[in-house]
Design a protein around this motif. Structure first.
Motif, PDB file in Angstrom:
ATOM      1  N   PRO A  64       0.665  -1.182  -0.013  1.00  0.00           N
ATOM      2  CA  PRO A  64      -0.021  -0.203  -0.035  1.00  0.00           C
ATOM      3  C   PRO A  64       0.783   1.250   0.092  1.00  0.00           C
ATOM      4  O   PRO A  64       2.039   1.303   0.575  1.00  0.00           O
ATOM      5  CB  PRO A  64      -0.808  -0.193   1.259  1.00  0.00           C
ATOM      6  CG  PRO A  64      -0.256  -1.279   2.196  1.00  0.00           C
ATOM      7  CD  PRO A  64       0.656  -1.883   1.318  1.00  0.00           C
ATOM      8  N   LEU A  65       0.251   2.292  -0.590  1.00  0.00           N
ATOM      9  CA  LEU A  65       1.117   3.561  -0.692  1.00  0.00           C
ATOM     10  C   LEU A  65       1.058   4.138   0.749  1.00  0.00           C
ATOM     11  O   LEU A  65       0.051   4.210   1.506  1.00  0.00           O
ATOM     12  CB  LEU A  65       0.273   4.323  -1.766  1.00  0.00           C
ATOM     13  CG  LEU A  65       0.502   4.058  -3.151  1.00  0.00           C
ATOM     14  CD1 LEU A  65      -0.444   4.818  -4.017  1.00  0.00           C
ATOM     15  CD2 LEU A  65       1.963   4.192  -3.684  1.00  0.00           C
ATOM     16  N   LYS A  66       2.049   5.018   1.011  1.00  0.00           N
ATOM     17  CA  LYS A  66       2.132   5.702   2.141  1.00  0.00           C
ATOM     18  C   LYS A  66       1.040   6.997   1.939  1.00  0.00           C
ATOM     19  O   LYS A  66       0.722   7.212   1.129  1.00  0.00           O
ATOM     20  CB  LYS A  66       3.607   6.185   2.513  1.00  0.00           C
ATOM     21  CG  LYS A  66       4.364   5.207   2.671  1.00  0.00           C
ATOM     22  CD  LYS A  66       5.885   5.703   2.955  1.00  0.00           C
ATOM     23  CE  LYS A  66       6.868   4.541   3.020  1.00  0.00           C
ATOM     24  NZ  LYS A  66       8.145   5.071   3.007  1.00  0.00           N
ATOM     25  N   PRO A  67       0.708   7.729   3.347  1.00  0.00           N
ATOM     26  CA  PRO A  67      -0.145   8.923   3.049  1.00  0.00           C
ATOM     27  C   PRO A  67       0.521   9.894   2.279  1.00  0.00           C
ATOM     28  O   PRO A  67       1.558  10.142   2.433  1.00  0.00           O
ATOM     29  CB  PRO A  67      -0.364   9.197   4.457  1.00  0.00           C
ATOM     30  CG  PRO A  67       0.077   8.043   5.292  1.00  0.00           C
ATOM     31  CD  PRO A  67       1.014   7.425   4.681  1.00  0.00           C
ATOM     32  N   GLY A  68      -0.166  10.560   1.440  1.00  0.00           N
ATOM     33  CA  GLY A  68       0.352  11.661   0.332  1.00  0.00           C
ATOM     34  C   GLY A  68       0.856  10.931  -0.949  1.00  0.00           C
ATOM     35  O   GLY A  68       0.932  11.774  -1.988  1.00  0.00           O
ATOM     36  N   GLU A  69       1.157   9.751  -0.996  1.00  0.00           N
ATOM     37  CA  GLU A  69       1.797   9.210  -2.064  1.00  0.00           C
ATOM     38  C   GLU A  69       0.590   9.069  -3.161  1.00  0.00           C
ATOM     39  O   GLU A  69       1.152   9.558  -4.343  1.00  0.00           O
ATOM     40  CB  GLU A  69       2.525   7.878  -1.917  1.00  0.00           C
ATOM     41  CG  GLU A  69       3.852   7.919  -1.165  1.00  0.00           C
ATOM     42  CD  GLU A  69       4.549   6.648  -1.101  1.00  0.00           C
ATOM     43  OE1 GLU A  69       3.911   5.407  -1.177  1.00  0.00           O
ATOM     44  OE2 GLU A  69       5.517   6.576  -0.688  1.00  0.00           O
ATOM     45  N   ARG A  70      -0.256   8.642  -2.742  1.00  0.00           N
ATOM     46  CA  ARG A  70      -1.574   8.543  -4.031  1.00  0.00           C
ATOM     47  C   ARG A  70      -1.760  10.028  -4.384  1.00  0.00           C
ATOM     48  O   ARG A  70      -1.962  10.183  -5.823  1.00  0.00           O
ATOM     49  CB  ARG A  70      -2.743   8.020  -3.402  1.00  0.00           C
ATOM     50  CG  ARG A  70      -3.977   7.735  -4.291  1.00  0.00           C
ATOM     51  CD  ARG A  70      -3.774   7.048  -5.433  1.00  0.00           C
ATOM     52  NE  ARG A  70      -3.777   5.493  -5.061  1.00  0.00           N
ATOM     53  CZ  ARG A  70      -3.351   4.510  -5.480  1.00  0.00           C
ATOM     54  NH1 ARG A  70      -2.661   4.776  -6.922  1.00  0.00           N
ATOM     55  NH2 ARG A  70      -3.525   3.383  -5.060  1.00  0.00           N
ATOM     56  N   LYS A  71      -1.786  10.850  -3.564  1.00  0.00           N
ATOM     57  CA  LYS A  71      -2.154  12.418  -4.089  1.00  0.00           C
ATOM     58  C   LYS A  71      -0.985  13.058  -4.923  1.00  0.00           C
ATOM     59  O   LYS A  71      -1.506  13.402  -6.223  1.00  0.00           O
ATOM     60  CB  LYS A  71      -2.110  13.255  -3.007  1.00  0.00           C
ATOM     61  CG  LYS A  71      -2.732  14.500  -3.263  1.00  0.00           C
ATOM     62  CD  LYS A  71      -2.933  15.547  -1.618  1.00  0.00           C
ATOM     63  CE  LYS A  71      -3.412  16.790  -1.887  1.00  0.00           C
ATOM     64  NZ  LYS A  71      -3.858  17.417  -0.835  1.00  0.00           N
ATOM     65  N   LEU A  72       0.325  12.335  -4.732  1.00  0.00           N
ATOM     66  CA  LEU A  72       1.278  12.896  -5.423  1.00  0.00           C
ATOM     67  C   LEU A  72       1.112  12.246  -6.767  1.00  0.00           C
ATOM     68  O   LEU A  72       1.457  12.878  -7.950  1.00  0.00           O
ATOM     69  CB  LEU A  72       2.652  12.628  -4.964  1.00  0.00           C
ATOM     70  CG  LEU A  72       3.789  13.100  -5.621  1.00  0.00           C
ATOM     71  CD1 LEU A  72       4.044  14.550  -6.055  1.00  0.00           C
ATOM     72  CD2 LEU A  72       5.117  12.534  -4.837  1.00  0.00           C
ATOM     73  N   GLN A  73       0.713  10.839  -6.645  1.00  0.00           N
ATOM     74  CA  GLN A  73       0.719  10.156  -8.003  1.00  0.00           C
ATOM     75  C   GLN A  73      -0.360  10.650  -8.899  1.00  0.00           C
ATOM     76  O   GLN A  73      -0.367  10.739 -10.146  1.00  0.00           O
ATOM     77  CB  GLN A  73       0.314   8.432  -7.590  1.00  0.00           C
ATOM     78  CG  GLN A  73       0.305   7.790  -8.700  1.00  0.00           C
ATOM     79  CD  GLN A  73      -0.445   6.148  -8.251  1.00  0.00           C
ATOM     80  OE1 GLN A  73      -1.093   6.187  -7.364  1.00  0.00           O
ATOM     81  NE2 GLN A  73       0.114   5.210  -9.154  1.00  0.00           N
ATOM     82  N   ILE A  74      -1.536  11.159  -8.523  1.00  0.00           N
ATOM     83  CA  ILE A  74      -2.506  11.623  -9.153  1.00  0.00           C
ATOM     84  C   ILE A  74      -1.980  13.091  -9.877  1.00  0.00           C
ATOM     85  O   ILE A  74      -2.464  13.136 -11.173  1.00  0.00           O
ATOM     86  CB  ILE A  74      -3.582  12.091  -8.089  1.00  0.00           C
ATOM     87  CG1 ILE A  74      -4.312  10.895  -7.771  1.00  0.00           C
ATOM     88  CG2 ILE A  74      -4.949  12.895  -8.971  1.00  0.00           C
ATOM     89  CD1 ILE A  74      -5.333  10.643  -6.690  1.00  0.00           C
ATOM     90  N   LEU A  75      -1.293  13.908  -9.229  1.00  0.00           N
ATOM     91  CA  LEU A  75      -0.773  15.010  -9.826  1.00  0.00           C
ATOM     92  C   LEU A  75       0.184  14.714 -10.791  1.00  0.00           C
ATOM     93  O   LEU A  75       0.089  15.291 -11.798  1.00  0.00           O
ATOM     94  CB  LEU A  75      -0.179  15.993  -8.595  1.00  0.00           C
ATOM     95  CG  LEU A  75      -1.153  16.708  -7.744  1.00  0.00           C
ATOM     96  CD1 LEU A  75      -0.499  17.365  -6.745  1.00  0.00           C
ATOM     97  CD2 LEU A  75      -2.320  17.529  -8.280  1.00  0.00           C
ATOM     98  N   GLN A  76       1.018  13.782 -10.602  1.00  0.00           N
ATOM     99  CA  GLN A  76       2.112  13.339 -11.526  1.00  0.00           C
ATOM    100  C   GLN A  76       1.379  12.887 -12.957  1.00  0.00           C
ATOM    101  O   GLN A  76       1.965  13.194 -13.827  1.00  0.00           O
ATOM    102  CB  GLN A  76       3.113  12.270 -11.117  1.00  0.00           C
ATOM    103  CG  GLN A  76       4.075  13.036  -9.975  1.00  0.00           C
ATOM    104  CD  GLN A  76       5.036  12.045  -9.171  1.00  0.00           C
ATOM    105  OE1 GLN A  76       4.492  10.619  -9.274  1.00  0.00           O
ATOM    106  NE2 GLN A  76       5.997  12.449  -8.844  1.00  0.00           N
ATOM    107  N   THR A  77       0.355  11.950 -12.806  1.00  0.00           N
ATOM    108  CA  THR A  77      -0.206  11.454 -13.822  1.00  0.00           C
ATOM    109  C   THR A  77      -0.931  12.507 -14.401  1.00  0.00           C
ATOM    110  O   THR A  77      -1.039  12.604 -15.807  1.00  0.00           O
ATOM    111  CB  THR A  77      -1.312  10.418 -13.271  1.00  0.00           C
ATOM    112  OG1 THR A  77      -0.490   9.358 -12.627  1.00  0.00           O
ATOM    113  CG2 THR A  77      -1.927   9.893 -14.355  1.00  0.00           C
TER     114      THR A  77
END
Length: 190
Positions: free
Chosen positions: A2-15
């Protein structure tokens, strides 16, 4: 894993930033973004209240990067004219390295989004113009440009030039480098 907190948010912005690099410039929907991130649309909204908030995240990144670099240039370069040249070079270089972000900087990616996003980009342009105007005043005080020069008009011309190069870069589908003719054109601008 699982992703750490904040990593999914960063992944969304990078995508989102990567999708903006598509030369075709198709409109990005939350459905297409969710599919690229491989999550549901509901998962996107757990991290961002709206698509506009996602774009605000990109704009915040752009602001922090550009003004951090402007501050470094003005702190390290003692010559006002060279500050202006370095700022122009940095702005065009940022675009060359970040084509998707360039679409945000010119407002192209924001056309169908919340109007406050374009207002924020306009304020970013105004802040850049103010920084360039200050460097030009410094250059005039050092005798590098005529003391009677209208630095407000010159700063506006320089920002219009930069935005024009950004437009040309995006409209060429990222084929025409914003750095093309940089030295010759910067010399004429100063």
């Amino acid at each position: 894993m699982p992703l750490k907190p904040g990593e999914r948010k960063l992944q969304i912005l990078q995508t989102l930033a990567a999708m903006l690099q598509d030369p075709a410039g198709e409109r990005i929907t939350t459905a297409t973004l969710a599919a690229k991130v491989e999550v549901s649309e509901a998962a996107l909204y757990r991290h961002f209240a709206s698509k506009a908030q996602m774009y605000e995240g990109l704009i915040e990144f752009i602001e922090e990067t550009l003004f951090g670099l402007v501050n470094r240039i003005t702190a390290e370069e003692p010559n006002g004219a060279r500050q202006v040249a370095a700022i122009v070079s940095m702005l065009l270089g940022f675009a060359a390295k970040n084509p998707g972000m360039t679409r945000v900087l010119i407002g192209e990616a924001l056309v169908y989004e919340n109007e406050r996003l374009q207002v924020r980009i306009n304020k970013l342009h105004d802040r850049l113009e103010a920084e360039i105007r200050q460097a030009l005043r410094f250059a005039a005080g050092q005798g590098d440009i005529p003391a009677d020069r209208d630095v407000a008009a010159q700063a506006n011309l320089i920002v219009a030039y930069v935005i024009g190069r950004w437009h040309q870069f995006t409209k060429s589908r990222f084929r025409r480098s914003p750095l093309e003719y940089l030295d010759a054109q910067t010399a004429r601008l100063l």
